[in-house]
Design a protein around this motif. Structure first.
Motif, PDB file in Angstrom:
ATOM      1  N   ILE A 112       0.860  -1.184   0.000  1.00  0.00           N
ATOM      2  CA  ILE A 112       0.000   0.000   0.000  1.00  0.00           C
ATOM      3  C   ILE A 112       0.889   1.225   0.000  1.00  0.00           C
ATOM      4  CG2 ILE A 112      -1.755   1.300   1.250  1.00  0.00           C
ATOM      5  CD1 ILE A 112      -2.699  -1.363   2.425  1.00  0.00           C
ATOM      6  N   LEU A 113       0.696   2.059  -0.991  1.00  0.00           N
ATOM      7  CA  LEU A 113       1.444   3.306  -1.114  1.00  0.00           C
ATOM      8  C   LEU A 113       0.555   4.437  -0.605  1.00  0.00           C
ATOM      9  CD1 LEU A 113       3.982   4.768  -2.253  1.00  0.00           C
ATOM     10  CD2 LEU A 113       2.714   5.004  -4.371  1.00  0.00           C
ATOM     11  N   PHE A 114       1.046   5.159   0.394  1.00  0.00           N
ATOM     12  CA  PHE A 114       0.312   6.281   0.966  1.00  0.00           C
ATOM     13  C   PHE A 114       0.822   7.577   0.357  1.00  0.00           C
ATOM     14  CE2 PHE A 114       0.015   2.992   4.129  1.00  0.00           C
ATOM     15  CZ  PHE A 114      -1.303   3.065   4.529  1.00  0.00           C
ATOM     16  N   VAL A 115      -0.095   8.418  -0.086  1.00  0.00           N
ATOM     17  CA  VAL A 115       0.248   9.723  -0.643  1.00  0.00           C
ATOM     18  C   VAL A 115      -0.483  10.774   0.184  1.00  0.00           C
ATOM     19  CG1 VAL A 115       0.167  11.208  -2.670  1.00  0.00           C
ATOM     20  CG2 VAL A 115       0.522   8.750  -2.940  1.00  0.00           C
ATOM     21  N   LYS A 116       0.290  11.677   0.773  1.00  0.00           N
ATOM     22  CA  LYS A 116      -0.294  12.720   1.614  1.00  0.00           C
ATOM     23  C   LYS A 116       0.067  14.077   1.022  1.00  0.00           C
ATOM     24  CE  LYS A 116      -0.504  14.494   6.270  1.00  0.00           C
ATOM     25  NZ  LYS A 116      -0.135  14.355   7.660  1.00  0.00           N
ATOM     26  N   PHE A 117      -0.934  14.939   0.906  1.00  0.00           N
ATOM     27  CA  PHE A 117      -0.682  16.320   0.502  1.00  0.00           C
ATOM     28  C   PHE A 117      -0.467  17.105   1.791  1.00  0.00           C
ATOM     29  CE2 PHE A 117      -2.008  20.666  -0.394  1.00  0.00           C
ATOM     30  CZ  PHE A 117      -1.189  20.945  -1.477  1.00  0.00           C
ATOM     31  N   CYS A 118       0.694  17.715   1.915  1.00  0.00           N
ATOM     32  CA  CYS A 118       1.065  18.396   3.159  1.00  0.00           C
ATOM     33  C   CYS A 118       1.004  19.905   3.004  1.00  0.00           C
ATOM     34  CB  CYS A 118       2.469  17.991   3.588  1.00  0.00           C
ATOM     35  SG  CYS A 118       2.627  16.229   3.898  1.00  0.00           S
ATOM     36  N   ASN A 119       0.237  20.520   3.884  1.00  0.00           N
ATOM     37  CA  ASN A 119       0.127  21.962   3.974  1.00  0.00           C
ATOM     38  C   ASN A 119      -0.517  22.264   5.321  1.00  0.00           C
ATOM     39  OD1 ASN A 119      -1.494  24.634   3.572  1.00  0.00           O
ATOM     40  ND2 ASN A 119       0.094  24.615   2.008  1.00  0.00           N
ATOM     41  N   SER A 120      -0.114  23.354   5.947  1.00  0.00           N
ATOM     42  CA  SER A 120      -0.630  23.657   7.285  1.00  0.00           C
ATOM     43  C   SER A 120      -2.129  23.961   7.294  1.00  0.00           C
ATOM     44  CB  SER A 120       0.137  24.837   7.886  1.00  0.00           C
ATOM     45  OG  SER A 120      -0.027  25.986   7.082  1.00  0.00           O
ATOM     46  N   LYS A 121      -2.692  24.355   6.150  1.00  0.00           N
ATOM     47  CA  LYS A 121      -4.111  24.708   6.094  1.00  0.00           C
ATOM     48  C   LYS A 121      -5.016  23.536   5.728  1.00  0.00           C
ATOM     49  CE  LYS A 121      -3.103  29.469   4.915  1.00  0.00           C
ATOM     50  NZ  LYS A 121      -3.192  30.515   3.908  1.00  0.00           N
ATOM     51  N   ILE A 122      -4.438  22.455   5.217  1.00  0.00           N
ATOM     52  CA  ILE A 122      -5.220  21.294   4.787  1.00  0.00           C
ATOM     53  C   ILE A 122      -4.746  20.059   5.563  1.00  0.00           C
ATOM     54  CG2 ILE A 122      -5.872  19.820   2.834  1.00  0.00           C
ATOM     55  CD1 ILE A 122      -6.827  22.586   2.362  1.00  0.00           C
ATOM     56  N   PRO A 123      -5.417  19.699   6.650  1.00  0.00           N
ATOM     57  CA  PRO A 123      -5.010  18.502   7.394  1.00  0.00           C
ATOM     58  C   PRO A 123      -5.633  17.241   6.795  1.00  0.00           C
ATOM     59  CG  PRO A 123      -6.768  19.599   8.561  1.00  0.00           C
ATOM     60  CD  PRO A 123      -6.479  20.431   7.326  1.00  0.00           C
ATOM     61  N   ASN A 124      -4.935  16.144   6.935  1.00  0.00           N
ATOM     62  CA  ASN A 124      -5.460  14.809   6.595  1.00  0.00           C
ATOM     63  C   ASN A 124      -5.881  14.637   5.145  1.00  0.00           C
ATOM     64  OD1 ASN A 124      -5.102  14.105   9.295  1.00  0.00           O
ATOM     65  ND2 ASN A 124      -7.127  14.880   9.823  1.00  0.00           N
ATOM     66  N   ALA A 125      -5.150  15.202   4.216  1.00  0.00           N
ATOM     67  CA  ALA A 125      -5.428  14.980   2.795  1.00  0.00           C
ATOM     68  C   ALA A 125      -4.575  13.795   2.347  1.00  0.00           C
ATOM     69  CB  ALA A 125      -5.117  16.229   1.987  1.00  0.00           C
ATOM     70  N   VAL A 126      -5.117  12.589   2.526  1.00  0.00           N
ATOM     71  CA  VAL A 126      -4.363  11.359   2.276  1.00  0.00           C
ATOM     72  C   VAL A 126      -5.135  10.474   1.310  1.00  0.00           C
ATOM     73  CG1 VAL A 126      -3.347   9.305   3.326  1.00  0.00           C
ATOM     74  CG2 VAL A 126      -3.384  11.441   4.591  1.00  0.00           C
ATOM     75  N   GLU A 127      -4.403   9.834   0.427  1.00  0.00           N
ATOM     76  CA  GLU A 127      -4.982   8.841  -0.482  1.00  0.00           C
ATOM     77  C   GLU A 127      -4.028   7.653  -0.509  1.00  0.00           C
ATOM     78  OE1 GLU A 127      -7.803   7.204  -2.538  1.00  0.00           O
ATOM     79  OE2 GLU A 127      -8.016   9.300  -1.993  1.00  0.00           O
ATOM     80  N   ARG A 128      -4.549   6.482  -0.794  1.00  0.00           N
ATOM     81  CA  ARG A 128      -3.683   5.301  -0.863  1.00  0.00           C
ATOM     82  C   ARG A 128      -4.023   4.474  -2.089  1.00  0.00           C
ATOM     83  NH1 ARG A 128      -5.359   4.149   4.571  1.00  0.00           N
ATOM     84  NH2 ARG A 128      -7.597   4.053   4.450  1.00  0.00           N
ATOM     85  N   VAL A 129      -3.014   3.764  -2.566  1.00  0.00           N
ATOM     86  CA  VAL A 129      -3.195   2.892  -3.718  1.00  0.00           C
ATOM     87  C   VAL A 129      -2.493   1.571  -3.405  1.00  0.00           C
ATOM     88  CG1 VAL A 129      -1.180   3.810  -4.966  1.00  0.00           C
ATOM     89  CG2 VAL A 129      -3.014   2.723  -6.235  1.00  0.00           C
ATOM     90  N   THR A 130      -3.134   0.455  -3.777  1.00  0.00           N
ATOM     91  CA  THR A 130      -2.568  -0.866  -3.528  1.00  0.00           C
ATOM     92  C   THR A 130      -1.899  -1.376  -4.792  1.00  0.00           C
ATOM     93  OG1 THR A 130      -4.299  -1.321  -1.912  1.00  0.00           O
ATOM     94  CG2 THR A 130      -3.088  -3.204  -2.757  1.00  0.00           C
ATOM     95  N   ILE A 131      -0.663  -1.826  -4.629  1.00  0.00           N
ATOM     96  CA  ILE A 131       0.132  -2.328  -5.746  1.00  0.00           C
ATOM     97  C   ILE A 131       0.539  -3.764  -5.418  1.00  0.00           C
ATOM     98  CG2 ILE A 131       2.272  -2.014  -7.055  1.00  0.00           C
ATOM     99  CD1 ILE A 131       2.084   0.953  -6.178  1.00  0.00           C
ATOM    100  N   THR A 132       0.419  -4.649  -6.382  1.00  0.00           N
ATOM    101  CA  THR A 132       0.855  -6.027  -6.206  1.00  0.00           C
ATOM    102  C   THR A 132       2.250  -6.176  -6.799  1.00  0.00           C
ATOM    103  OG1 THR A 132      -1.424  -6.779  -6.383  1.00  0.00           O
ATOM    104  CG2 THR A 132       0.292  -8.436  -6.672  1.00  0.00           C
ATOM    105  N   VAL A 133       3.187  -6.624  -5.978  1.00  0.00           N
ATOM    106  CA  VAL A 133       4.573  -6.808  -6.408  1.00  0.00           C
ATOM    107  C   VAL A 133       4.833  -8.303  -6.524  1.00  0.00           C
ATOM    108  CG1 VAL A 133       6.998  -6.337  -5.897  1.00  0.00           C
ATOM    109  CG2 VAL A 133       5.237  -4.696  -5.199  1.00  0.00           C
ATOM    110  N   GLU A 134       5.156  -8.747  -7.743  1.00  0.00           N
ATOM    111  CA  GLU A 134       5.445 -10.157  -7.985  1.00  0.00           C
ATOM    112  C   GLU A 134       6.946 -10.396  -7.891  1.00  0.00           C
ATOM    113  OE1 GLU A 134       3.793 -10.701 -11.860  1.00  0.00           O
ATOM    114  OE2 GLU A 134       1.757 -10.951 -11.082  1.00  0.00           O
ATOM    115  N   GLU A 135       7.324 -11.582  -7.472  1.00  0.00           N
ATOM    116  CA  GLU A 135       8.752 -11.898  -7.358  1.00  0.00           C
ATOM    117  C   GLU A 135       9.416 -11.859  -8.714  1.00  0.00           C
ATOM    118  OE1 GLU A 135      10.412 -14.917  -4.850  1.00  0.00           O
ATOM    119  OE2 GLU A 135       8.471 -15.147  -3.853  1.00  0.00           O
ATOM    120  N   ALA A 136      10.656 -11.344  -8.705  1.00  0.00           N
ATOM    121  CA  ALA A 136      11.432 -11.279  -9.951  1.00  0.00           C
ATOM    122  C   ALA A 136      11.861 -12.694 -10.332  1.00  0.00           C
ATOM    123  CB  ALA A 136      12.651 -10.392  -9.766  1.00  0.00           C
ATOM    124  N   ASP A 137      12.079 -12.907 -11.624  1.00  0.00           N
ATOM    125  CA  ASP A 137      12.577 -14.193 -12.080  1.00  0.00           C
ATOM    126  C   ASP A 137      13.964 -14.425 -11.496  1.00  0.00           C
ATOM    127  OD1 ASP A 137      10.302 -14.531 -13.647  1.00  0.00           O
ATOM    128  OD2 ASP A 137      11.193 -13.439 -15.331  1.00  0.00           O
TER     129      ASP A 137
END
Length: 143
Positions: A112-137
């Motif tokens: 899960i990759l968390f992306v947060k927009f940071c600014n003192s006027k905008i609290p808790n602006a967070v989004e997440r995306v799930t990525i599946t990582v497969e083993e390398a050959d």
């Protein structure tokens, strides 16, 4: 009715009647109202191989009437190489800012990759995306 704000609780009562059988069903449900964060994240690939690069695009829409200074995106996720800061500078009112970044994942599994927009006027602006990582050959050489 007053305005509904984020963090409010909305209680809904439903009553249904079946015309043919004259049966009546009733239920109630309580919902917590959440406010949208304004952050959106898109990923070039949802499934990647271990150590393979992928692109991530972060965007934020400023819906406020004031400009947001010293803004940045903060990205982190277990199994993703190093947390990153993407500086945005000033975001004008009613405008959208977008940043792209190339990342690689080194641990296989669901990440899960968390992306947060940071600014003192905008609290808790967070989004997440799930990525599946497969083993390398095993024959793939890691540089």
């Amino acid at each position: 009715m007053k305005k509904i704000r984020a963090g409010s609780t909305l209680k809904m009562f439903l009553q249904l009647s079946v015309q043919e059988t004259k049966q009546i069903y009733a239920t109630q449900e309580t919902f917590l109202i959440k406010k949208g964060s304004g952050v959106s994240v898109s990923c070039s690939k949802m499934t990647v191989k271990q150590y393979e690069d992928f692109d991530i695009t972060c965007s934020f829409t400023n819906t406020t009437s004031c400009k947001l200074t010293k803004s940045y995106f903060y990205l982190e996720g277990p199994g993703i190489r190093r947390s990153k800061k993407l500086y945005c500078g000033t975001v004008q009112p009613n405008s959208t800012i977008e940043r792209k970044l190339t990342l690689s994942a080194y641990r296989p599994g669901q990440r899960i990759l968390f992306v947060k927009f940071c600014n003192s006027k905008i609290p808790n602006a967070v989004e997440r995306v799930t990525i599946t990582v497969e083993e390398a050959d095993p024959m793939t050489e890691i540089i």
